[in-house]
Design a protein around this motif. Structure first.
Motif, short mmCIF file in Angstrom:
data_model
loop_
_atom_site.label_atom_id
_atom_site.label_comp_id
_atom_site.label_asym_id
_atom_site.label_seq_id
_atom_site.Cartn_x
_atom_site.Cartn_y
_atom_site.Cartn_z
N ARG A 84 4.75 6.91 -24.22
CA ARG A 84 5.86 6.02 -23.87
C ARG A 84 7.10 6.83 -23.48
O ARG A 84 7.85 6.45 -22.58
CB ARG A 84 6.17 5.08 -25.04
CG ARG A 84 5.20 3.90 -25.16
CD ARG A 84 5.76 2.84 -26.10
NE ARG A 84 5.85 3.33 -27.47
CZ ARG A 84 4.86 3.22 -28.36
NH1 ARG A 84 3.73 2.64 -28.02
NH2 ARG A 84 5.02 3.67 -29.59
N GLU A 85 7.30 7.94 -24.16
CA GLU A 85 8.44 8.80 -23.83
C GLU A 85 8.29 9.38 -22.43
O GLU A 85 9.25 9.39 -21.65
CB GLU A 85 8.53 9.94 -24.86
CG GLU A 85 9.74 10.86 -24.64
CD GLU A 85 9.79 11.98 -25.67
OE1 GLU A 85 10.58 12.91 -25.47
OE2 GLU A 85 9.01 11.90 -26.66
N GLU A 87 6.56 8.05 -20.02
CA GLU A 87 6.66 6.94 -19.09
C GLU A 87 8.12 6.59 -18.82
O GLU A 87 8.51 6.31 -17.68
CB GLU A 87 5.91 5.73 -19.65
CG GLU A 87 5.77 4.57 -18.67
CD GLU A 87 4.89 3.47 -19.22
OE1 GLU A 87 4.38 2.68 -18.41
OE2 GLU A 87 4.71 3.41 -20.46
N THR A 88 8.94 6.63 -19.86
CA THR A 88 10.37 6.31 -19.71
C THR A 88 11.07 7.34 -18.84
O THR A 88 11.87 7.00 -17.96
CB THR A 88 11.04 6.25 -21.10
OG1 THR A 88 10.38 5.27 -21.90
CG2 THR A 88 12.51 5.90 -20.97
#
Length: 311
Positions: A84-85, A87-88
């Motif tokens: 998720r990191e 992706e952000t």
């Protein structure tokens, strides 16, 4: 050779009637839909081919998910928080985490199945119009999926062709008694009848294998009679290569064929070269696709080819 008589044609007529009758009963009355997972897998890939989506599978295969995501630039072994990191960060740069052109988890490019049976099914789907979305739904009171019937029908067709081919080939090699007994054994075998409506590629493999044996036998006979035998060997090579294209496990009988030809025909090793060339030509494109998608020559088909040998 003597001209065929009515008496010599009678066993064939009996075999043909029994073959059509028993196969018809198996197809129209005993068939309850596809049950083999491999048959379902190949059928849904054939559906995607018929829709113009290529050899894509909608089945999730963990080993292929890992390979595909890695080649697309995503480390599949990262934790959810780390993914998720990433992706952000990439979203802030206007980029996506995974390049969908290289990796689509919802339509994985298949590297497990041999293509010939799938392509035949796809062609039939296209002709029948079953590739259209509105026809892929259960309609009426029937509990059997229409495309399942089509896939089973293709298997039945190759079962019939395989039995008739075996009759012709055994009649040529031996006599009508051996040909009739062998074909009766095939027709009355519950295992053969199950394969006949399974949607699996075994009946297609048997068909090509039988003709490969026929042309090989013709080449041996021509050699003994001091006649030309190269063309029968080429035809046999094509048939055994088609066995490989129908199921990757067919590489083993192909290897046996090449070894036998290399030893049996003199000068030793010379006449297996056309077989190798034909095999490489027919396998070049599938192997190229598998290598570009997975990095290996056979992709996940490796685990099919070496099942039972490498664990």
């Amino acid at each position: 050779m003597n001209a065929p008589t009515t008496a010599s044609r009678t066993p064939f007529i009996i075999i043909l009637i029994l073959l059509l009758a028993i196969t018809g009963v198996q197809y129209f009355f005993n068939f309850n839909g596809l049950t083999a997972s491999a048959a379902m897998d190949q059928a849904q890939i054939a559906r995607n081919v018929a829709r113009g989506q290529g050899m894509a599978t909608n089945w999730l295969r963990p080993i292929q998910m890992v390979s595909g995501s890695t080649r697309a630039g995503l480390n599949p072994f990262l934790s959810d928080a780390q993914i998720r990191e990433q992706e952000t960060i990439l979203a802030g740069q206007g980029e996506s985490l995974v390049n969908p052109e290289k990796f689509n988890p919802y339509a994985l490019r298949d590297t497990r199945n041999a293509p010939l049976n799938i392509l035949v099914e796809a062609a039939v789907f296209k002709v029948a119009g079953v590739h259209k979305f509105d026809l892929w739904s259960m309609t009426g009171s029937s509990m059997i999926y229409l495309p399942d019937r089509i896939v089973a029908g293709i298997s039945c067709m190759f079962f019939i062709l395989a039995v008739l081919s075996c009759y012709y080939i055994l009649h040529q090699m031996f006599d009508v008694t051996i040909a009739s007994f062998t074909c009766l054994t095939m027709i009355l075998s519950n295992l053969f009848l199950q394969y006949a409506t399974s949607g699996l590629p075994q009946m297609m493999m048997l068909f090509f294998f039988a003709w490969g044996i026929h042309f090989l036998s013709t080449a041996l006979q021509n050699r003994e009679e001091k006649r030309k035998f190269l063309m029968p060997l080429i035809y046999s090579s094509i048939c055994f290569s088609c066995v490989c294209l129908t199921g990757w496990i067919g590489l083993w009988p192909m290897a046996g064929f090449l070894i036998f030809v290399g030893i049996r025909f003199k000068p030793h090793g010379l006449y297996c070269i056309p077989g190798l060339v034909i095999l490489f030509l027919l396998l070049a494109y599938p192997v190229y696709i598998n290598r570009s998608l997975s990095g290996g020559f056979f992709g996940t088909a490796y685990y099919t080819i070496f099942t039972g040998l490498t664990g």
